[in-house]
Every structure is written in structure tokens, then in C-alpha cells.
Design a protein around this motif. Sequence first.
Motif, PDB file in Angstrom:
ATOM      1  N   UNK A   1      15.306 -10.459  29.297  1.00 54.64           N
ATOM      2  CA  UNK A   1      16.080 -10.237  30.519  1.00 54.64           C
ATOM      3  C   UNK A   1      15.292  -9.608  31.651  1.00 54.64           C
ATOM      4  N   UNK A   2      14.295  -8.783  31.340  1.00 57.25           N
ATOM      5  CA  UNK A   2      13.582  -8.014  32.368  1.00 57.25           C
ATOM      6  C   UNK A   2      12.092  -8.351  32.323  1.00 57.25           C
ATOM      7  N   UNK A   3      11.522  -8.891  33.405  1.00 60.12           N
ATOM      8  CA  UNK A   3      10.094  -9.233  33.407  1.00 60.12           C
ATOM      9  C   UNK A   3       9.222  -7.996  33.177  1.00 60.12           C
ATOM     10  N   UNK A   4       8.150  -8.181  32.421  1.00 57.51           N
ATOM     11  CA  UNK A   4       7.220  -7.083  32.182  1.00 57.51           C
ATOM     12  C   UNK A   4       5.848  -7.645  31.848  1.00 57.51           C
TER      13      UNK A   4
ATOM     14  N   UNK B   1       3.761 -10.957  39.499  1.00 57.84           N
ATOM     15  CA  UNK B   1       4.802 -10.204  40.198  1.00 57.84           C
ATOM     16  C   UNK B   1       4.103  -9.202  41.108  1.00 57.84           C
ATOM     17  N   UNK B   2       4.793  -8.655  42.121  1.00 53.74           N
ATOM     18  CA  UNK B   2       4.145  -7.663  43.007  1.00 53.74           C
ATOM     19  C   UNK B   2       3.589  -6.490  42.197  1.00 53.74           C
ATOM     20  N   UNK B   3       2.467  -5.949  42.653  1.00 54.42           N
ATOM     21  CA  UNK B   3       1.816  -4.864  41.932  1.00 54.42           C
ATOM     22  C   UNK B   3       2.706  -3.624  41.832  1.00 54.42           C
ATOM     23  N   UNK B   4       3.571  -3.410  42.835  1.00 54.09           N
ATOM     24  CA  UNK B   4       4.444  -2.233  42.767  1.00 54.09           C
ATOM     25  C   UNK B   4       5.420  -2.327  41.607  1.00 54.09           C
ATOM     26  N   UNK B   5       5.635  -3.558  41.102  1.00 52.93           N
ATOM     27  CA  UNK B   5       6.576  -3.729  40.004  1.00 52.93           C
ATOM     28  C   UNK B   5       5.965  -3.332  38.663  1.00 52.93           C
ATOM     29  N   UNK B   6       4.643  -3.299  38.578  1.00 55.48           N
ATOM     30  CA  UNK B   6       3.990  -2.984  37.308  1.00 55.48           C
ATOM     31  C   UNK B   6       4.485  -1.671  36.700  1.00 55.48           C
ATOM     32  N   UNK B   7       4.433  -0.541  37.433  1.00 53.50           N
ATOM     33  CA  UNK B   7       4.900   0.718  36.832  1.00 53.50           C
ATOM     34  C   UNK B   7       6.424   0.831  36.783  1.00 53.50           C
ATOM     35  N   UNK B   8       7.126   0.019  37.572  1.00 54.43           N
ATOM     36  CA  UNK B   8       8.585   0.085  37.572  1.00 54.43           C
ATOM     37  C   UNK B   8       9.168  -0.490  36.293  1.00 54.43           C
ATOM     38  N   UNK B   9       8.590  -1.573  35.794  1.00 53.65           N
ATOM     39  CA  UNK B   9       9.129  -2.234  34.610  1.00 53.65           C
ATOM     40  C   UNK B   9       9.184  -1.310  33.388  1.00 53.65           C
ATOM     41  N   UNK B  10       8.103  -0.556  33.070  1.00 46.92           N
ATOM     42  CA  UNK B  10       8.207   0.363  31.919  1.00 46.92           C
ATOM     43  C   UNK B  10       9.313   1.390  32.084  1.00 46.92           C
ATOM     44  N   UNK B  11       9.501   1.889  33.312  1.00 48.09           N
ATOM     45  CA  UNK B  11      10.566   2.862  33.539  1.00 48.09           C
ATOM     46  C   UNK B  11      11.934   2.232  33.277  1.00 48.09           C
ATOM     47  N   UNK B  12      12.127   0.981  33.708  1.00 50.59           N
ATOM     48  CA  UNK B  12      13.391   0.288  33.461  1.00 50.59           C
ATOM     49  C   UNK B  12      13.622   0.149  31.954  1.00 50.59           C
ATOM     50  N   UNK B  13      12.570  -0.228  31.243  1.00 53.62           N
ATOM     51  CA  UNK B  13      12.677  -0.396  29.786  1.00 53.62           C
ATOM     52  C   UNK B  13      13.035   0.925  29.107  1.00 53.62           C
ATOM     53  N   UNK B  14      12.334   1.986  29.482  1.00 53.76           N
ATOM     54  CA  UNK B  14      12.572   3.278  28.843  1.00 53.76           C
ATOM     55  C   UNK B  14      13.960   3.810  29.182  1.00 53.76           C
ATOM     56  N   UNK B  15      14.401   3.620  30.418  1.00 53.34           N
ATOM     57  CA  UNK B  15      15.731   4.066  30.816  1.00 53.34           C
ATOM     58  C   UNK B  15      16.812   3.279  30.083  1.00 53.34           C
ATOM     59  N   UNK B  16      16.617   1.962  29.970  1.00 55.86           N
ATOM     60  CA  UNK B  16      17.596   1.130  29.259  1.00 55.86           C
ATOM     61  C   UNK B  16      17.632   1.488  27.776  1.00 55.86           C
ATOM     62  N   UNK B  17      16.454   1.677  27.186  1.00 51.38           N
ATOM     63  CA  UNK B  17      16.382   2.043  25.773  1.00 51.38           C
ATOM     64  C   UNK B  17      17.027   3.404  25.553  1.00 51.38           C
ATOM     65  N   UNK B  18      16.752   4.353  26.442  1.00 50.83           N
ATOM     66  CA  UNK B  18      17.322   5.689  26.326  1.00 50.83           C
ATOM     67  C   UNK B  18      18.848   5.638  26.407  1.00 50.83           C
TER      68      UNK B  18
ATOM     69  N   UNK C   1       4.965   0.798  26.964  1.00 47.76           N
ATOM     70  CA  UNK C   1       6.304   1.159  26.491  1.00 47.76           C
ATOM     71  C   UNK C   1       6.272   1.427  24.985  1.00 47.76           C
ATOM     72  N   UNK C   2       5.622   0.560  24.237  1.00 44.60           N
ATOM     73  CA  UNK C   2       5.548   0.732  22.783  1.00 44.60           C
ATOM     74  C   UNK C   2       4.770   1.992  22.417  1.00 44.60           C
ATOM     75  N   UNK C   3       3.748   2.312  23.216  1.00 45.17           N
ATOM     76  CA  UNK C   3       2.979   3.535  22.972  1.00 45.17           C
ATOM     77  C   UNK C   3       3.854   4.771  23.188  1.00 45.17           C
ATOM     78  N   UNK C   4       4.607   4.795  24.286  1.00 48.56           N
ATOM     79  CA  UNK C   4       5.505   5.927  24.564  1.00 48.56           C
ATOM     80  C   UNK C   4       6.551   6.045  23.466  1.00 48.56           C
ATOM     81  N   UNK C   5       7.110   4.924  23.040  1.00 49.25           N
ATOM     82  CA  UNK C   5       8.105   4.933  21.970  1.00 49.25           C
ATOM     83  C   UNK C   5       7.530   5.568  20.707  1.00 49.25           C
TER      84      UNK C   5
END
Length: 238
Positions: free
Chosen positions: A158-161, A86-103, A169-173
Motif C-alpha cells: 500500500x505504501x511506496x518505500x 520518487x522525490x528524495x524528500x519522500x525517502x525519510x518520510x516513508x520509514x516514519x509512515x511505516x513505523x507510525x502505522x506499525x506502532x 525499518x526492519x533494523x529499527x524494529x
Amino acid sequence: MWTGILLSALAMTAIIAGRYLASSGLFALVTNRVRPGYHAKLSGQIRREIAWSLASAAIYGIPAGVVAWGWQQRGWTLIYTGWNDYPLWYLPLAPFIYLLAHDSWFYWTHRWMHRPRPFRIAHAVHHASRPPTAWAAMSFHPWEALTGAVVIPALVLMVPIHVAMLGLVLLVMTVMGVTNHMGWEMFPRKLVHSALGGWLITASHHQRHHEEYRCNYGLYFRFWDRLCGTDRGLSETL
């Protein structure tokens, strides 16, 4: 197939339990140095926290094990390993999506569990930690543990990562789950009281939830609390 799934679930349960014991144990040791005597009269409570948490590890481990097996054997998930998949710009975006969805999921399920019946049946187990300790991060009734256990397994379908970003993400959790229950604030005061800190949940914010119950329901971010009028700021005891 079923043997493989069972072994994967057992392996993930062991990993989650080991991660809990290592992370909570580490921060409990730090607490004993920073706040000598904090745990002195809480030995019975801590034993209960550990017992509930190890039960939660099994509940988290089962869906995680099924998904891990499906990823490796059937390609069920959207976890990828190639840095250029996937594009490199997506790398840091995916964890944010996961954390926002989890939150978001956590806020609304957590707030629901403070209704009288769900609280009495399940969430009271977590609030039996008075005051909370580093060992309370996964101290949940099985019904509550189940609501948390499905989030990441659902998201990877559902969300590529990238697998490394999933590890982040697991570390932040893990870190936020433990540090928010330590009973003292480990992050610098300048950060906690800064503009950025006003949107992040740390021990100072979550401690107030354990003090007053009907406020500060978020997990990582204060967005939903602010939007819904349930943010009552920081605890004055830390």
C-alpha cells in the motif's frame, strides 16, 4: 510458482530466525557484561523464549516470503529500487509512515490482547518472561505472532518505500524489540528523560508494562498511550 513461493518462505524464515539469534544473542552478551548475574536463574525461561521466538520466525517468514516472491516475480509490491523513482524528500518520510502505522496497529492489538480471554489464550506466553530478557523480543504465542507478521507485508502493498529504507525499518524494529526487553536501559539518561525521550519507548517505559500489565502498550512511540491515558511513565527499577 508454488515451489518458488515455498523456497522464498523458507529463506525468509531462515533470515528472520538468524536475525533474531544474532541480535538477541548480541544484546544478551552485552547484558551479561553490564548486569552480571541477570540471566543466572533464568536459563529455563530463556530456553522457552528462544523456542517460542523460533516458532514466531516461521510465522513471520511465511507472509514475508510470499511478498518477497511477489515483489521479485510479479511486481506486487510498492517497493522500489531507484533513488529517483520518487522525490528524495519522500525517502525519510516513508520509514516514519511505516513505523507510525506499525506502532498504531501494535498499540490497539496489544491492548486488545490484554483483555482476559485473548490474554489467557495467547499473550500470556509473552508475559511469562519475568523479568523479560533480550531473548523475549519475539517470544509470542502463534496467534500473537500472526498479528505482527502481517503488518509489513501489508504495508509494502500500500505504501511506496525504497528497499534501503525498508531495511532501515526492519533494523529499527529489531533493535527496539530487543533493547526494550533487556531489563536495563542502554540509552543515555539525558535522552530518556528529555523532551524527545518523552515520546519514545525504551526499556524504561516498556519494563513498566511488564511490571503492571495495564499500561504502556506502545511499540515505538508514546503517542497512543498519552492520547488514551494509558501512559504511566517509566519503571523505577531500571
